[in-house]
Motif scaffolding. Structure first.
Motif, PDB file in Angstrom:
ATOM      1  N   LEU A  86       0.849  -1.197   0.000  1.00  0.00           N
ATOM      2  CA  LEU A  86       0.000   0.000   0.000  1.00  0.00           C
ATOM      3  C   LEU A  86       0.885   1.247   0.000  1.00  0.00           C
ATOM      4  N   PRO A  87       1.529   1.544  -1.121  1.00  0.00           N
ATOM      5  CA  PRO A  87       2.450   2.692  -1.177  1.00  0.00           C
ATOM      6  C   PRO A  87       1.758   4.032  -0.948  1.00  0.00           C
ATOM      7  N   GLN A  88       0.419   4.047  -1.028  1.00  0.00           N
ATOM      8  CA  GLN A  88      -0.319   5.283  -0.742  1.00  0.00           C
ATOM      9  C   GLN A  88      -0.035   5.788   0.663  1.00  0.00           C
ATOM     10  N   THR A  89       0.336   4.866   1.541  1.00  0.00           N
ATOM     11  CA  THR A  89       0.597   5.242   2.933  1.00  0.00           C
ATOM     12  C   THR A  89       1.843   6.115   3.072  1.00  0.00           C
ATOM     13  N   THR A  90       2.692   6.142   2.056  1.00  0.00           N
ATOM     14  CA  THR A  90       3.905   6.963   2.130  1.00  0.00           C
ATOM     15  C   THR A  90       3.663   8.377   1.612  1.00  0.00           C
ATOM     16  N   LEU A  91       2.483   8.629   1.056  1.00  0.00           N
ATOM     17  CA  LEU A  91       2.218   9.905   0.398  1.00  0.00           C
ATOM     18  C   LEU A  91       1.533  10.936   1.292  1.00  0.00           C
ATOM     19  N   ASN A  92       0.993  10.490   2.411  1.00  0.00           N
ATOM     20  CA  ASN A  92       0.291  11.402   3.313  1.00  0.00           C
ATOM     21  C   ASN A  92       1.235  11.845   4.429  1.00  0.00           C
ATOM     22  N   THR A  93       1.709  13.070   4.337  1.00  0.00           N
ATOM     23  CA  THR A  93       2.685  13.597   5.293  1.00  0.00           C
ATOM     24  C   THR A  93       2.160  13.562   6.720  1.00  0.00           C
ATOM     25  N   ASN A  94       0.938  14.048   6.922  1.00  0.00           N
ATOM     26  CA  ASN A  94       0.370  14.119   8.264  1.00  0.00           C
ATOM     27  C   ASN A  94       0.232  12.738   8.905  1.00  0.00           C
ATOM     28  N   LEU A  95      -0.182  11.758   8.109  1.00  0.00           N
ATOM     29  CA  LEU A  95      -0.351  10.410   8.640  1.00  0.00           C
ATOM     30  C   LEU A  95       0.988   9.764   8.992  1.00  0.00           C
ATOM     31  N   LEU A  96       2.009  10.030   8.209  1.00  0.00           N
ATOM     32  CA  LEU A  96       3.336   9.487   8.517  1.00  0.00           C
ATOM     33  C   LEU A  96       3.835  10.010   9.865  1.00  0.00           C
ATOM     34  N   PHE A  97       3.654  11.306  10.088  1.00  0.00           N
ATOM     35  CA  PHE A  97       4.061  11.891  11.365  1.00  0.00           C
ATOM     36  C   PHE A  97       3.185  11.366  12.503  1.00  0.00           C
ATOM     37  N   ALA A  98       1.872  11.309  12.276  1.00  0.00           N
ATOM     38  CA  ALA A  98       0.947  10.843  13.310  1.00  0.00           C
ATOM     39  C   ALA A  98       1.276   9.409  13.719  1.00  0.00           C
ATOM     40  N   ASN A  99       1.504   8.552  12.727  1.00  0.00           N
ATOM     41  CA  ASN A  99       1.809   7.149  13.030  1.00  0.00           C
ATOM     42  C   ASN A  99       3.123   7.018  13.791  1.00  0.00           C
ATOM     43  N   PHE A 100       4.100   7.855  13.456  1.00  0.00           N
ATOM     44  CA  PHE A 100       5.385   7.837  14.158  1.00  0.00           C
ATOM     45  C   PHE A 100       5.190   8.140  15.647  1.00  0.00           C
ATOM     46  N   PHE A 101       4.386   9.163  15.946  1.00  0.00           N
ATOM     47  CA  PHE A 101       4.153   9.531  17.344  1.00  0.00           C
ATOM     48  C   PHE A 101       3.281   8.497  18.064  1.00  0.00           C
ATOM     49  N   ILE A 102       2.373   7.863  17.329  1.00  0.00           N
ATOM     50  CA  ILE A 102       1.563   6.797  17.931  1.00  0.00           C
ATOM     51  C   ILE A 102       2.448   5.619  18.323  1.00  0.00           C
ATOM     52  N   LEU A 103       3.431   5.298  17.506  1.00  0.00           N
ATOM     53  CA  LEU A 103       4.358   4.211  17.832  1.00  0.00           C
ATOM     54  C   LEU A 103       5.184   4.552  19.078  1.00  0.00           C
TER      55      LEU A 103
END
Length: 307
Positions: A86-103
């Motif tokens: 699901l390479p679409q997951t790499t295209l959303n800047t906000n979600l990448l940051f959000a997921n990083f902080f959730i981890l």
């Protein structure tokens, strides 16, 4: 063979997953640089790549430190393969940051098992989730994990239930102060936070349908074995495994209500599903089946590129 190569944790595995992630980022952004090279855009995309890469490292630390899988690298392999599927997951800047902080928050929440530095861990977790919420509002649902952890780890001191509120307030005060400094309209920002949608038509594409079906079906199949396997874990570790299931449920909830559905919202499922599926792979006795399963996940992204 893939299963043998990743059956034990080795430093070279970090290099392999880093290369795979780099290829995914490059392929998903090929059109972005097809018209010419822009140093500013390159710098931004390099930053996003590093956030995604650090997410994998944080995830691996979370898993290995808390004994959520055995000592192998299947978890980080699956995590990066999900990015490829699901390479679409790499295209959303906000979600990448959000997921990083959730981890980062999940790492602190699961570590409550030790019953040490409880207040500090609760504060850290609530701050990380609050920051994630600034990037993607529905990350707020992960606050459920904090209170669930207090219950399953039998942390009964009522003062601990107030600490997440302090963490939220801390981030809120800093965020409001920042908005005032940059003269941002706080009312308009807040009013748009509660947007949601149950319209799944934007996900109606061959690539997303095949990818999501593969991801969710494998995850659901592995979940049955994962739940069965919880009983064989040490009593002190069982609550942690249950929290991973809750994390997956929260990820599904976010997927269901995400206001803008484009496939990137699957990102919140990567960590819990990687843990669940790794536990399943570990108990597969037939080597050929284990190998086939990993090859299917490896080849799928290549096939999807041809569609």
């Amino acid at each position: 063979m893939i299963s043998n190569f990743f059956s034990k944790s080795k430093p070279i595995h970090y290099i392999v997953v880093s290369v795979i992630l780099l290829l995914v980022f490059t392929m998903s952004r090929f059109k972005m640089f097809s018209s010419g090279f822009d140093m500013m855009i390159f710098g931004e995309q390099l930053g996003l790549f590093l956030i995604a890469l650090f997410s994998i490292f944080v995830f691996d630390f979370l898993v290995s430190r808390n004994g959520l899988t055995k000592k192998n690298s299947y978890n980080i392999l699956l995590f990066v393969l999900y990015f490829a599927i699901l390479p679409q997951t790499t295209l959303n800047t906000n979600l990448l940051f959000a997921n990083f902080f959730i981890l980062l928050a999940l790492r602190r929440i699961i570590s409550l098992r030790s019953q040490k530095d409880i207040k500090k861990k609760l504060f850290d977790a609530s701050v990380w989730i609050s920051i994630a919420t600034l990037f993607y509002f529905w990350s707020v649902l992960f606050f459920i994990l904090i209170f669930a952890a207090l219950l399953v780890y039998v942390i009964t001191d009522l003062k601990n239930y107030l600490i997440p509120i302090v963490g939220i307030a801390t981030v809120a005060v800093i965020a409001v102060s920042y908005f005032i400094i940059i003269d941002k309209d706080i009312v308009s920002y807040v009013s748009g936070l509660l947007d949601y949608s149950v319209d799944f038509s934007p996900l109606n594409s061959k690539r997303i349908i095949i990818s999501s079906t593969l991801l969710l079906s494998f995850g659901l199949w592995s979940l049955f074995y994962y739940i069965k396997n919880i009983k064989s874990q040490m009593k002190s570790y069982r609550p942690s495994f249950k929290l991973i299931i809750l994390s997956a449920i929260i990820g599904l909830a976010i997927l269901a209500i995400a206001p803008s559905k484009n496939g990137s919202e699957f990102l919140f499922l990567f960590a819990p599903l990687s843990i669940i599926m790794t536990n399943y792979i570990e108990v597969i006795s037939e080597k050929w089946f284990k190998e086939t399963l990993l090859w299917v996940l490896t080849i799928t992204p290549i096939i999807l590129l041809m569609l």
